[in-house]
Write a protein that holds these residues in place. Structure first.
Motif, PDB file in Angstrom:
ATOM      1  N   ILE A  65       0.822  -1.212   0.000  1.00 20.47           N
ATOM      2  CA  ILE A  65       0.000   0.000   0.000  1.00 20.47           C
ATOM      3  C   ILE A  65       0.857   1.264   0.000  1.00 20.47           C
ATOM      4  O   ILE A  65       0.646   2.177  -0.809  1.00 20.47           O
ATOM      5  CB  ILE A  65      -0.956   0.015   1.212  1.00 20.47           C
TER       6      ILE A  65
ATOM      7  N   SER B  58      -4.956  -3.793  -3.544  1.00 22.81           N
ATOM      8  CA  SER B  58      -3.984  -2.753  -3.828  1.00 22.81           C
ATOM      9  C   SER B  58      -3.686  -2.686  -5.324  1.00 22.81           C
ATOM     10  O   SER B  58      -3.556  -1.599  -5.899  1.00 22.81           O
ATOM     11  CB  SER B  58      -2.692  -3.007  -3.045  1.00 22.81           C
TER      12      SER B  58
ATOM     13  N   THR C 222      -4.523   0.657  -7.342  1.00 19.65           N
ATOM     14  CA  THR C 222      -3.395   1.330  -7.970  1.00 19.65           C
ATOM     15  C   THR C 222      -3.641   1.522  -9.466  1.00 19.65           C
ATOM     16  O   THR C 222      -3.329   2.567 -10.041  1.00 19.65           O
ATOM     17  CB  THR C 222      -2.107   0.528  -7.752  1.00 19.65           C
TER      18      THR C 222
END
Length: 273
Positions: free
Chosen positions: A82, A252, A256
């Motif tokens: 993260i 994540s 992202t």
């Protein structure tokens, strides 16, 4: 009923000063960029990553996380899955290009591994980190343990680079990105499954792993590793640790990709208040 324990829960003040220094330096650098302001989205991501970094490795939560497999894996997942992408998303392309031209960046660039090699090395080292034999070595050598953690952290940036690089030219296209994301999931799968399989094979708990994990950050004479309620440090806790890491890594990757992997910096800034 929780068992009582005596352990000094401290805040890492040197790390706090470093984090504040990075935030100030980042803010001063943005003042020289005409199109980026502190209230825009990218600075928010950068400051959020710094805050998470300090909470993850500089606060008392660092000590508490070693009381449980699942809490420990949550800490590790935040640190490697993260914080790096958030920090990279928070660096504007204009700022990155200026940093890239400095002499220090040029020297560091010579030592940076390619993303796929970094991903493979990270996956192997991350799996090894949670093997009982390796954990036992770390309890005897705190310096080696800290160095191992920092090396994994540095590798994680190379691992995330092709997905969310500050330079749009260095990001993978959609097809290549999907392949890279798939490879990332496959390579990190063994480390996640280690806890699940351990939970199935070791029965109710794994005293050896539990004791070693607790000793990594806590003095043995000042702690009871059974402070947490029944589900923790049992086979359920070990299994949950593996599933937590899988889930956080997957989420994540998805987040992202939406934040910056296939966008230019100007696209990220659209909609800023």
């Amino acid at each position: 009923m929780f068992n009582l324990f005596l352990v000094e829960l401290t805040w890492n003040m040197p790390l706090l000063l470093c984090v504040i220094g990075m935030a100030v330096l980042y803010g001063l650098s943005l003042n020289r960029l005409p199109d980026i302001k502190l209230y825009h989205k990218q600075p928010r991501f950068f400051f959020l990553s710094l805050g998470l970094l300090y909470v993850t490795i500089g606060s008392p939560l660092t000590t508490i996380s070693h009381l449980s497999f699942s809490l420990h894996m949550m800490q590790m997942s935040i640190l490697y899955f993260i914080i790096p992408p958030l920090l990279l998303v928070g660096i504007p392309n204009q700022l990155f290009q200026r940093i890239r031209k400095t002499a220090i960046a040029g020297r560091i660039g010579k030592w940076i591994l390619t993303p796929k090699i970094a991903l493979i090395i990270f996956a192997v080292m991350f799996l090894m980190y949670h093997l009982p034999v390796v954990l036992h070595v770390f309890t005897q050598n705190p310096f080696v343990h800290n160095g191992y953690i920092y090396l994994l952290f540095l590798l994680s940036f190379s691992m995330w680079w092709p997905i969310v690089s500050p330079d749009p030219k260095q990001r993978l296209g959609d097809g290549q990105k999907k392949q890279y994301v798939f490879l990332s999931g496959v390579l990190l799968m063994p480390a996640c499954l280690l806890f699940v399989i351990s939970a199935l094979l070791d029965g109710a708990n794994n005293p050896f792993l539990t004791q070693i994990t607790a000793l990594l950050c806590m003095p043995s004479q000042s702690i009871s590793i059974h402070i947490l309620p029944t589900p923790f440090n049992t086979k359920y806790d070990q299994a949950m640790a593996g599933f937590l890491m899988l889930g956080i890594h997957k989420m994540s990757l998805m987040a992202t990709a939406r934040l910056g992997a296939d966008r230019s910096d100007t696209q990220i800034e659209k909609g800023d208040s």
